[in-house]
Design a protein around this motif. Structure first.
Motif, PDB file in Angstrom:
ATOM      1  N   GLU A   1      -2.700  11.247  -0.171  1.00  0.00           N
ATOM      2  CA  GLU A   1      -2.154  11.480   1.166  1.00  0.00           C
ATOM      3  C   GLU A   1      -3.228  11.314   2.228  1.00  0.00           C
ATOM      4  OE1 GLU A   1      -0.370  15.293   1.154  1.00  0.00           O
ATOM      5  OE2 GLU A   1       1.272  14.748  -0.198  1.00  0.00           O
ATOM      6  N   GLY A   2      -4.462  11.720   1.909  1.00  0.00           N
ATOM      7  CA  GLY A   2      -5.549  11.581   2.867  1.00  0.00           C
ATOM      8  C   GLY A   2      -5.796  10.134   3.263  1.00  0.00           C
ATOM      9  N   ILE A   3      -5.717   9.228   2.290  1.00  0.00           N
ATOM     10  CA  ILE A   3      -5.903   7.799   2.580  1.00  0.00           C
ATOM     11  C   ILE A   3      -4.776   7.295   3.474  1.00  0.00           C
ATOM     12  CG2 ILE A   3      -5.924   5.489   1.554  1.00  0.00           C
ATOM     13  CD1 ILE A   3      -7.333   6.667  -0.855  1.00  0.00           C
ATOM     14  N   MET A   4      -3.552   7.747   3.227  1.00  0.00           N
ATOM     15  CA  MET A   4      -2.425   7.312   4.039  1.00  0.00           C
ATOM     16  C   MET A   4      -2.554   7.803   5.480  1.00  0.00           C
ATOM     17  SD  MET A   4      -0.352   5.385   2.291  1.00  0.00           S
ATOM     18  CE  MET A   4      -1.917   4.654   1.829  1.00  0.00           C
ATOM     19  N   HIS A   5      -2.944   9.055   5.661  1.00  0.00           N
ATOM     20  CA  HIS A   5      -3.126   9.577   7.015  1.00  0.00           C
ATOM     21  C   HIS A   5      -4.244   8.809   7.731  1.00  0.00           C
ATOM     22  CE1 HIS A   5      -0.294  12.851   7.011  1.00  0.00           C
ATOM     23  NE2 HIS A   5      -0.780  13.346   5.880  1.00  0.00           N
ATOM     24  N   ASP A   6      -5.271   8.441   7.004  1.00  0.00           N
ATOM     25  CA  ASP A   6      -6.362   7.666   7.597  1.00  0.00           C
ATOM     26  C   ASP A   6      -5.861   6.310   8.073  1.00  0.00           C
ATOM     27  OD1 ASP A   6      -9.215   7.301   8.190  1.00  0.00           O
ATOM     28  OD2 ASP A   6      -9.164   5.811   6.599  1.00  0.00           O
ATOM     29  N   CYS A   7      -5.001   5.683   7.282  1.00  0.00           N
ATOM     30  CA  CYS A   7      -4.424   4.386   7.683  1.00  0.00           C
ATOM     31  C   CYS A   7      -3.578   4.536   8.946  1.00  0.00           C
ATOM     32  CB  CYS A   7      -3.579   3.821   6.542  1.00  0.00           C
ATOM     33  SG  CYS A   7      -4.503   3.286   5.085  1.00  0.00           S
ATOM     34  N   VAL A   8      -2.768   5.588   9.004  1.00  0.00           N
ATOM     35  CA  VAL A   8      -1.902   5.811  10.164  1.00  0.00           C
ATOM     36  C   VAL A   8      -2.735   5.998  11.427  1.00  0.00           C
ATOM     37  CG1 VAL A   8      -0.244   7.399  11.215  1.00  0.00           C
ATOM     38  CG2 VAL A   8       0.005   6.752   8.809  1.00  0.00           C
TER      39      VAL A   8
ATOM     40  N   THR B   1       8.053   3.299   4.977  1.00  0.00           N
ATOM     41  CA  THR B   1       7.895   3.291   3.522  1.00  0.00           C
ATOM     42  C   THR B   1       7.504   4.655   2.983  1.00  0.00           C
ATOM     43  OG1 THR B   1       7.200   0.968   3.628  1.00  0.00           O
ATOM     44  CG2 THR B   1       6.730   2.159   1.596  1.00  0.00           C
ATOM     45  N   ILE B   2       6.566   5.336   3.644  1.00  0.00           N
ATOM     46  CA  ILE B   2       5.998   6.575   3.097  1.00  0.00           C
ATOM     47  C   ILE B   2       6.392   7.821   3.883  1.00  0.00           C
ATOM     48  CG2 ILE B   2       4.016   5.270   2.264  1.00  0.00           C
ATOM     49  CD1 ILE B   2       2.372   6.524   4.527  1.00  0.00           C
ATOM     50  N   GLY B   3       7.138   7.660   4.983  1.00  0.00           N
ATOM     51  CA  GLY B   3       7.436   8.800   5.847  1.00  0.00           C
ATOM     52  C   GLY B   3       8.120   9.941   5.131  1.00  0.00           C
ATOM     53  N   LYS B   4       9.059   9.642   4.276  1.00  0.00           N
ATOM     54  CA  LYS B   4       9.789  10.689   3.560  1.00  0.00           C
ATOM     55  C   LYS B   4       8.848  11.509   2.688  1.00  0.00           C
ATOM     56  CE  LYS B   4      13.722  11.423   0.482  1.00  0.00           C
ATOM     57  NZ  LYS B   4      14.832  10.770  -0.271  1.00  0.00           N
ATOM     58  N   ASP B   5       7.862  10.861   2.064  1.00  0.00           N
ATOM     59  CA  ASP B   5       6.925  11.559   1.183  1.00  0.00           C
ATOM     60  C   ASP B   5       5.916  12.383   1.987  1.00  0.00           C
ATOM     61  OD1 ASP B   5       7.286  10.248  -1.790  1.00  0.00           O
ATOM     62  OD2 ASP B   5       7.747   8.814  -0.222  1.00  0.00           O
ATOM     63  N   LEU B   6       5.538  11.899   3.177  1.00  0.00           N
ATOM     64  CA  LEU B   6       4.566  12.621   3.995  1.00  0.00           C
ATOM     65  C   LEU B   6       5.193  13.745   4.801  1.00  0.00           C
ATOM     66  CD1 LEU B   6       2.226   9.866   5.503  1.00  0.00           C
ATOM     67  CD2 LEU B   6       1.769  11.409   3.603  1.00  0.00           C
ATOM     68  N   ASP B   7       6.495  13.647   5.073  1.00  0.00           N
ATOM     69  CA  ASP B   7       7.165  14.603   5.954  1.00  0.00           C
ATOM     70  C   ASP B   7       7.542  15.875   5.192  1.00  0.00           C
ATOM     71  OD1 ASP B   7       7.929  15.379   8.426  1.00  0.00           O
ATOM     72  OD2 ASP B   7       9.738  14.162   8.533  1.00  0.00           O
TER      73      ASP B   7
ATOM     74  N   THR C   1       0.832  -1.199   0.000  1.00  0.00           N
ATOM     75  CA  THR C   1       0.000   0.000   0.000  1.00  0.00           C
ATOM     76  C   THR C   1       0.872   1.256   0.000  1.00  0.00           C
ATOM     77  OG1 THR C   1      -1.745  -1.172   1.198  1.00  0.00           O
ATOM     78  CG2 THR C   1      -1.824   1.233   1.219  1.00  0.00           C
ATOM     79  N   GLY C   2       1.924   1.240   0.800  1.00  0.00           N
ATOM     80  CA  GLY C   2       2.836   2.375   0.825  1.00  0.00           C
ATOM     81  C   GLY C   2       3.521   2.605  -0.517  1.00  0.00           C
ATOM     82  N   GLU C   3       3.915   1.525  -1.170  1.00  0.00           N
ATOM     83  CA  GLU C   3       4.555   1.651  -2.482  1.00  0.00           C
ATOM     84  C   GLU C   3       3.577   2.185  -3.526  1.00  0.00           C
ATOM     85  OE1 GLU C   3       7.644   1.418  -3.131  1.00  0.00           O
ATOM     86  OE2 GLU C   3       8.386   0.489  -1.289  1.00  0.00           O
ATOM     87  N   LEU C   4       2.316   1.782  -3.437  1.00  0.00           N
ATOM     88  CA  LEU C   4       1.308   2.325  -4.353  1.00  0.00           C
ATOM     89  C   LEU C   4       1.147   3.828  -4.159  1.00  0.00           C
ATOM     90  CD1 LEU C   4      -1.498  -0.416  -4.179  1.00  0.00           C
ATOM     91  CD2 LEU C   4       0.171  -0.065  -5.999  1.00  0.00           C
ATOM     92  N   PHE C   5       1.189   4.268  -2.903  1.00  0.00           N
ATOM     93  CA  PHE C   5       1.097   5.703  -2.622  1.00  0.00           C
ATOM     94  C   PHE C   5       2.278   6.455  -3.230  1.00  0.00           C
ATOM     95  CE2 PHE C   5       2.830   8.995   0.237  1.00  0.00           C
ATOM     96  CZ  PHE C   5       1.901   9.994  -0.003  1.00  0.00           C
ATOM     97  N   LYS C   6       3.470   5.915  -3.115  1.00  0.00           N
ATOM     98  CA  LYS C   6       4.657   6.569  -3.653  1.00  0.00           C
ATOM     99  C   LYS C   6       4.592   6.714  -5.164  1.00  0.00           C
ATOM    100  CE  LYS C   6       8.582   5.092  -1.895  1.00  0.00           C
ATOM    101  NZ  LYS C   6       9.587   4.153  -1.347  1.00  0.00           N
TER     102      LYS C   6
END
Length: 361
Positions: free
Chosen positions: A200-207, A228-234, A189-194
């Motif tokens: 980003e909204g879906i990723m924050h919801d998962c977190v 996996t996705i921290g660098k992209d979200l930060d 899922t993280g790789e799909l986001f990248k």
């Protein structure tokens, strides 16, 4: 004319093309190569198509990616049943090989344009992306705790020690398989986001959902997802939310209600963010001279602490050799904190050295 030769990789009999001009219905896609996946001579069963897809997935690696993508694009995926079957195969590969989730995500990115008619309404279409994301969501929300509870009750009610041991082994195996599935799915899922297939909204919801569960497995999944996705979200826009996440992580660590294994995972995640999301395996190696100078800085720091000495200003500090403090030495602030520019200057020295003078450690 068609002849058949046995493929060395599998036991299947693959058709070999001898005279393409005489074969009607040939797939003329220029990207297709002469292999089993290139021939669309007649409609094939769902089973045959899924066997071909499974064979492609079993050979998929970063090196073979380009060639196998061409074979995937030549597959005649025409029905909803075939599309669902292909997605199921990809998910099963992902959870079985989580370390290859990035390659499978790239495969899915190349298949985003795939559409098939709906089985219920032929006027409507189903696209690959929607089916894939629905499948990932189903894996994410899947809760196996009730199944584990039933197996535990069955084990407690076992009549003989042998049966109890067998049921306990089955329970441990089920827990391990569930953990692997969840971790594989969350990394995928993280790789799909990248790759831009999730927002980003879906990723924050998962977190947030993983934080709310508060169990050890969810915290482990949280660590893998943020790694996996921290660098992209930060980023500047999402940094305040990331700060909130890591404040919560530090609070969980201080409460000391988690296992040592989960504690290490959370601490590693904090350190990963402090390194600007650069894994230890990707850090720039230091030269022997840099390591020696950094060791001197640390020894001098320990000596000052050991003798309870107050660190002096940069202008007052002198090296034992008599030279005044410089970028190659150890400079300190009045508050006892080491000046960051010292270590930076030491590490940057390798950029000024000739390539032949660098030695890898």
């Amino acid at each position: 004319m068609l002849c058949r030769k046995r493929c060395s990789r599998t036991n299947w009999l693959f058709p070999t093309l001898l005279n393409s001009d005489r074969i009607a219905g040939m797939n003329t896609n220029p990207d297709c190569t002469l292999s089993f996946a290139d021939l669309s001579l007649k409609p094939e069963s769902d089973h045959d198509l899924l066997c071909r897809m499974d064979n492609i997935l079993s050979r998929l690696t970063p090196r073979t990616f380009r060639q196998l993508i061409k074979e995937v694009n030549c597959l005649p995926i025409k029905s909803e049943a075939q599309l669902n079957g292909v997605v199921d195969l990809i998910i099963e590969k992902v959870v079985a090989e989580p370390n290859s989730s990035d390659v499978y995500a790239k495969l899915c990115r190349s298949m985003m344009g795939l559409k098939v008619p709906s089985a219920k309404n032929r006027a409507q279409t189903l696209n690959f992306r929607k089916v894939l994301l629905n499948r990932c969501q189903a894996e994410f929300v899947k809760d196996d705790r009730e199944m584990f509870r039933k197996k535990a009750v069955e084990m407690d009610a076992a009549g003989t020690p042998e049966e109890k041991i067998r049921l306990n082994e089955e329970l441990e195996l089920a827990r391990d398989q569930s953990r692997r599935r969840h971790l594989g799915n969350i990394m995928f899922t993280g790789e799909l986001f990248k790759l831009g297939m999730l927002t980003e909204g879906i990723m924050h919801d998962c977190v947030v959902k993983l934080f709310k569960k508060k169990d050890e497995e969810s915290l482990e999944r949280l660590c893998w997802l943020l790694s996996t996705i921290g660098k992209d979200l930060d980023s500047c826009k999402d940094k305040p939310r990331m700060d909130q996440y890591f404040n919560q992580i530090e609070k969980i660590i201080k409460e000391r209600k988690i296992s040592s294994q989960t504690h290490v995972l959370l601490q590693d995640l904090i350190e990963l963010r402090m390194r600007n999301w650069v894994p230890l395996s990707e850090e720039v190696p230091k030269t022997a001279d840099q390591i020696h100078k950094l060791a001197q800085v640390e020894e001098q720091s320990e000596d000052l602490e050991k003798h309870n000495l107050t660190p002096m200003k940069h202008d007052d500090w002198k090296h034992p050799s008599g030279h005044q403090g410089s970028a190659a030495g150890a400079c300190w602030r009045e508050d006892g904190q080491e000046i960051n520019d010292v270590k930076k200057a030491v590490l940057d020295e390798k950029d000024s050295q000739p390539i032949g003078d660098k030695s890898m450690v």
